[in-house]
Design a protein around this motif. Structure first.
Motif, PDB file in Angstrom:
ATOM      1  N   ALA A 160      -0.799   7.145  47.622  1.00  0.00           N
ATOM      2  CA  ALA A 160      -0.477   8.548  47.329  1.00  0.00           C
ATOM      3  C   ALA A 160      -0.941   9.437  48.476  1.00  0.00           C
ATOM      4  N   LEU A 161      -0.073  10.382  48.874  1.00  0.00           N
ATOM      5  CA  LEU A 161      -0.440  11.275  49.982  1.00  0.00           C
ATOM      6  C   LEU A 161      -0.804  12.661  49.462  1.00  0.00           C
ATOM      7  N   ILE A 162       0.172  13.558  49.357  1.00  0.00           N
ATOM      8  CA  ILE A 162      -0.144  14.910  48.898  1.00  0.00           C
ATOM      9  C   ILE A 162       0.635  15.227  47.625  1.00  0.00           C
ATOM     10  N   THR A 163      -0.033  15.978  46.756  1.00  0.00           N
ATOM     11  CA  THR A 163       0.616  16.407  45.514  1.00  0.00           C
ATOM     12  C   THR A 163       1.231  17.788  45.741  1.00  0.00           C
ATOM     13  N   ASN A 164       2.100  18.199  44.853  1.00  0.00           N
ATOM     14  CA  ASN A 164       2.774  19.507  44.942  1.00  0.00           C
ATOM     15  C   ASN A 164       3.438  19.715  46.295  1.00  0.00           C
ATOM     16  N   SER A 165       3.982  18.631  46.855  1.00  0.00           N
ATOM     17  CA  SER A 165       4.639  18.758  48.153  1.00  0.00           C
ATOM     18  C   SER A 165       6.073  19.261  47.951  1.00  0.00           C
ATOM     19  N   PRO A 166       6.586  20.067  48.916  1.00  0.00           N
ATOM     20  CA  PRO A 166       7.988  20.493  48.814  1.00  0.00           C
ATOM     21  C   PRO A 166       8.913  19.284  49.022  1.00  0.00           C
ATOM     22  N   LEU A 167      10.228  19.514  48.975  1.00  0.00           N
ATOM     23  CA  LEU A 167      11.196  18.412  49.069  1.00  0.00           C
ATOM     24  C   LEU A 167      11.072  17.657  50.399  1.00  0.00           C
ATOM     25  N   LEU A 168      10.983  16.331  50.303  1.00  0.00           N
ATOM     26  CA  LEU A 168      10.903  15.477  51.495  1.00  0.00           C
ATOM     27  C   LEU A 168      12.299  15.357  52.097  1.00  0.00           C
TER      28      LEU A 168
END
Lengths: 253, 168
Positions: free
Chosen positions: A90-98
């Motif tokens: 797992a990297l970052i939560t609440n990330s914008p669209l990849l």
């Protein structure tokens, strides 16, 4: 005897007793969840997650989420809901669209809408770089030259994403969305499902009754009102008992 | 039952986004610090720097590199630290090792937003870093916003420490 049974005081005693019994279970539940919520930080309730399939199913988290994934070198970068992953990490939560991911000689670059994420070879976050304009795709040519496609132009960075210049669209290998291999997809879905609901959230929903929808909220509200009635009737009974015993003592002396 | 599940899941997924608020862009903040903004430079958390950063933050840092802008004695840092659950983005302008301005650029927490106001952030002006890596000025807290206050205090310490590291 008949009059005593019909007395309003006897009715009050009965009401007090049965009200207490009726809401005792809910009050114990509210007390336990309330105490636990008071110690959210001490017991790390906001960073520990519910893993029980029954509870997760109750929340409606039983269907697999849509995965966006991109291949960068030997690794897979993917995103479910707003959680991004480097393979299964797992990297970052609440990330914008990849929108894409590439690998240069020195690092990995993940492109989200209005944000770039720089990762080391083992997936450690080096830096988050916010951008003013929306990124549509990310590409690479020679080592250490990273390209991003914005609304009306293409920009290139040759210095590790510190500065950007306009560039022509020629010979760039743009990152393309690619289907994730099934075993990896299953593993990520499983990991993701078990990292959505923290204990704090579950306890809050249980405490407020929201876990059981409108009916639950109504029952908790009703219990609150009954608790007020219980307190008033308890005080009333105590005052009456006190007055009665004083009067009785006076008559004795 | 289906609507209940949908409500719970929607509330769960959208709560952090409802509170996300950006007050000032990174570029605007940097532009306010210089007549002509210089090119950014990168500051790496080397093995000697990282333990000190971890001590200041009281947890391992979530980054290995941060960018900064420098012109003579003036440096500008844009850093993030988690208040309770979400990162708070803060811009810090330092001149000759003294904080000139500290401003909240983006706040994503549901509580503790009072720290964005100048009545709080002005307390950091003229602060320096002592030899014990603490701020030279005491910062008055805000009841109900303790975690956000702590996050901003850590960012101020971190920016001053980074500033001292590049030009002792």
């Amino acid at each position: 005897m008949k009059n005593a049974r019909k007395s309003p005081w006897r009715l009050l005693y009965k009401l007090h007793r049965y009200l207490g019994l009726a809401i005792s279970v809910i009050l114990i539940l509210l007390a336990i969840t309330g105490i636990a919520l008071n110690h959210t930080d001490d017991w790390q309730l906001n960073s520990r997650y519910i893993k029980s399939p029954t509870v997760l199913n109750w929340y409606g988290l039983n269907r697999p989420s849509a995965i966006r994934s991109f291949k960068a070198g030997p690794h897979w970068i993917s995103q479910l809901d707003q959680q991004s992953y480097f393979d299964t990490q797992a990297l970052i939560t609440n990330s914008p669209l990849l929108v894409g991911a590439i690998r240069t000689e020195a690092f990995f670059v993940l492109a989200f809408e209005k944000q770039l994420l720089l990762l080391s070879d083992n997936g450690t976050v080096i830096e988050k770089i916010p951008l003013e304009q929306a990124i549509h795709s990310i590409g690479v040519t020679e080592p250490d030259s990273v390209f991003i496609r914005l609304d009306s132009q293409i920009k290139v960075s040759h210095d590790g994403l510190l500065s950007w210049q306009s560039a022509p669209d020629s010979g760039i290998q743009w990152s393309q969305e690619t289907a994730l291999p099934e075993p990896l997809s299953d593993q990520i879905q499983q990991t993701h499902r078990q990292h959505i609901i923290p204990y704090e959230r579950f306890l809050l929903d249980l405490h407020s009754g929201r876990l059981f929808g409108e009916v639950g909220v109504f029952i908790v509200d009703l219990s609150g009102i009954l608790l007020i009635l219980l307190t008033v009737s308890g005080c009333w009974i105590w005052i009456r008992h006190r007055i009665k015993s004083r009067f009785h003592n006076k008559r004795l002396y | 039952m289906k609507s209940l599940k949908l409500f719970l899941v929607a509330a769960l997924l959208w709560t952090p986004l409802l509170y996300a608020e950006q007050y000032l862009s990174e570029a605007s903040f940097v532009a306010s610090a210089f007549k002509t903004p210089p090119k950014p430079k990168s500051f790496w958390l080397t093995p000697t720097i990282k333990p000190i950063v971890q001590q200041l933050l009281q947890h391992p840092p979530a980054f290995l590199r941060t960018r900064y802008w420098q012109e003579q004695q003036r440096t500008v840092w844009i850093l993030e630290e988690i208040g309770k659950n979400e990162p708070i983005t803060v811009g810090v302008i330092i001149d000759n090792h003294h904080i000139v301005q500290l401003q909240v650029l983006a706040f994503r927490e549901s509580r503790g937003w009072e720290v964005k106001h100048s009545f709080f952030t002005d307390q950091f002006i003229a602060s320096t870093l002592s030899t014990e890596q603490s701020l030279s000025q005491s910062i008055d807290g805000i009841s109900g916003a303790t975690l956000s206050v702590n996050a901003l205090t850590k960012i101020a310490q971190l920016a001053l420490f980074f500033d001292q590291s590049i030009s002792p």
